[in-house]
Design a protein around this motif. Structure first.
Motif, short mmCIF file in Angstrom:
data_model
loop_
_atom_site.label_atom_id
_atom_site.label_comp_id
_atom_site.label_asym_id
_atom_site.label_seq_id
_atom_site.Cartn_x
_atom_site.Cartn_y
_atom_site.Cartn_z
N HIS A 60 0.91 -0.96 0.06
CA HIS A 60 0.29 -0.20 0.11
C HIS A 60 1.10 1.39 -0.38
O HIS A 60 2.45 1.40 0.82
N ASP A 111 1.02 5.43 -0.33
CA ASP A 111 0.41 6.97 0.19
C ASP A 111 0.79 8.44 0.25
O ASP A 111 2.29 7.98 0.80
N TYR A 114 -2.68 -3.57 -10.41
CA TYR A 114 -2.39 -2.41 -9.13
C TYR A 114 -3.60 -1.45 -9.62
O TYR A 114 -4.61 -1.40 -10.10
N ALA A 159 -6.41 3.71 -5.25
CA ALA A 159 -7.32 3.13 -4.39
C ALA A 159 -8.31 5.49 -4.28
O ALA A 159 -9.71 5.49 -3.70
N GLU A 194 -3.30 7.24 -3.80
CA GLU A 194 -3.38 6.38 -2.79
C GLU A 194 -2.84 4.51 -3.51
O GLU A 194 -3.97 4.69 -4.47
N TYR A 217 -2.69 0.69 -4.06
CA TYR A 217 -2.72 -1.02 -3.64
C TYR A 217 -1.57 -1.42 -4.91
O TYR A 217 -2.54 -1.63 -5.71
N PHE A 250 5.23 3.66 2.14
CA PHE A 250 4.15 2.76 1.51
C PHE A 250 4.69 1.10 3.22
O PHE A 250 5.52 1.61 3.84
N LYS A 282 -4.82 -5.54 2.16
CA LYS A 282 -4.91 -4.20 2.29
C LYS A 282 -5.08 -3.85 3.39
O LYS A 282 -4.34 -2.93 3.55
N LYS A 315 -2.44 -0.60 4.43
CA LYS A 315 -2.19 0.30 5.06
C LYS A 315 -2.30 0.85 6.22
O LYS A 315 -2.01 1.69 6.75
N THR A 332 1.13 1.37 6.97
CA THR A 332 2.38 2.63 5.34
C THR A 332 1.83 3.67 7.10
O THR A 332 2.50 4.40 7.15
N VAL A 359 -6.37 -6.54 -4.60
CA VAL A 359 -6.68 -5.11 -5.51
C VAL A 359 -7.14 -5.43 -6.69
O VAL A 359 -7.26 -6.38 -7.68
#
Ligand SMILES: [Mg+2]
Length: 410
Positions: A21, A23, A111, A114, A118, A120, A153, A159, A163, A166, A247
């Protein structure tokens, strides 16, 4: 036997998942700092002004004063009077977001985008060739080198944990939580750290003495389901670090479109504009229903001789009926030659991404979307005209391959 085999297969697949993940750190602020380097190191707030609106993004220097996104700007100004308010450059945010997407697309097979900042990435299977963690660092380095945007990340087996990793690594960091370390990682964390756990649920759990994820794990499934209904299962699994969501591959070419062939070819400009307003509203509703935002709109016109032209424009990510309608009307006004008869009119929204709260908050008018729709209706008054009631708006088409479709049009 087949059951056993598929069970074993699923276990195998589960054990081998590597989900990354990524961001971008305080994304809007980071872009603003590239555009204006004098903002570096200062408390910066994007969105609203000192008097109105809400905070869309804020720098870590502003967060140190307790400022956070979604907070009324007025309150943020009180907490941090020296903060610099920036109204925001949404077209630039879209451009940088696409730049980052293109680097990820270049380096990874699967990938999901999101939100605007962001991603995944499913790296399962790649561990045979590279270490997934070091590959994640390569992706991160390239994004930072090329775009100059800071990004963090997390890497783990699903997932949710990726997250959470991250969020722990931020800002400007990275963290790998191997499958066997998941429980150690989540147990001491507050239940607030579980992604998508609502504030209300958190309060209810806190009232029953559940503050950490370890404490949540002590509550039986039966009790959770009784108290929270469907969400009970989510809480039960989350407390154990279990998350099976996949994903979802991101397709730049995904689009929504709608078109209308007229019974009689027409050159009544005002009437054509009304059709655009109606089609835009229909498609914008669809966009919001699917929780998507678009950044590319296309208008298609077919003439009586079947010659077809399309005109496209890039806009900042939105699902606002008002914004979409205005952009489409501009397109139409720019390239419709008065007097030309039209046989078919169509619109298409493409370059879709999952709608996210951050960018929606950024567009202030979206906080009152229905008001905006009504304003457009009032302005163009299409609700009153009788022809509108007879219009068959056609079905919304979901197109996975826009480019080839539009080539066929020409
Ligand atoms: Mg971010």
């Amino acid at each position: 036997m087949a059951f056993l085999l598929s069970f074993l297969y699923l276990r195998l697949v589960e054990q081998q998942r590597y989900i990354l993940h990524a961001d971008l750190d305080s994304f809007f602020v980071s872009v603003e700092r590239i555009l204006d380097p004098s903002l570096v190191g200062k408390p910066v707030i994007v969105g609203g002004s000192a008097n109105r609106g809400v905070v869309a993004s804020c720098s870590y220097e502003a967060r140190a004063f307790g400022v956070h996104s979604a907070m009324p700007s007025k309150q943020a100004q009180k907490l941090c009077p020296q903060a610099i308010f920036v109204s925001g450059s949404s077209a630039e945010y879209s451009r940088y977001s696409k730049w980052v997407s293109s680097i990820i697309a270049d380096m990874t097979p699967l990938y999901e985008k999101a939100s605007i900042d962001e991603f995944y990435i499913d790296l399962s299977g790649m561990e045979k060739f590279f270490g997934c963690y070091s590959y994640g660092q390569k992706i991160r380095s390239r994004i930072m080198e090329e775009t100059k945007l800071p990004i963090s990340f997390g890497l783990s087996a699903n997932k949710m944990i990726a997250k959470m990793a991250t969020n722990q690594a931020k800002p400007n960091g990275h963290l790998f939580i191997p499958q066997e370390k998941i429980l150690d990682f989540i147990s001491p964390l507050s239940i607030r750290k579980i992604p998508f756990l609502g504030e209300k649920t958190e309060q209810v759990l806190n009232q029953t003495g559940v503050k950490t994820i370890a404490e949540l794990r002590e509550v039986s499934l039966e009790k959770l389901v009784k108290q929270f209904g469907k969400q009970g299962m989510f809480l039960y699994n989350s407390a154990r670090g279990i998350n099976r969501s996949l994903v979802e591959p991101y397709q730049e070419s995904k689009s929504l479109s709608v078109e209308r062939t007229f019974d009689i070819d027409t050159n009544q400009k005002e009437w054509l504009e009304k059709v655009i307003v109606m089609l835009a509203e229909k498609l914008a509703q669809e966009l919001r229903k699917e929780e998507m935002l678009t950044s590319c709109i296309t208008l298609k016109l077919r003439f009586p001789d079947f010659k077809t032209i399309t005109k496209q424009t890039q806009i900042s990510y939105t699902a606002s009926t008002k914004k979409l309608t205005e952009s489409l009307l501009h397109l139409f006004q720019d390239f419709y030659k008065t007097g030309t008869k039209i046989r078919l009119l169509g619109i298409r929204f493409s370059e879709l991404i999952k709608g996210n709260q951050q960018s929606e908050m950024f567009n202030e008018e979206q906080t009152d979307l229905y008001k905006a729709i009504d304003e457009v209706k009032l302005k163009y008054g299409f609700g009153k005209i009788s022809v509108a009631e007879n219009l068959d708006m056609g079905n919304v088409k979901r197109n996975q391959d826009v480019r080839s479709a539009s080539e066929k049009d020409e």
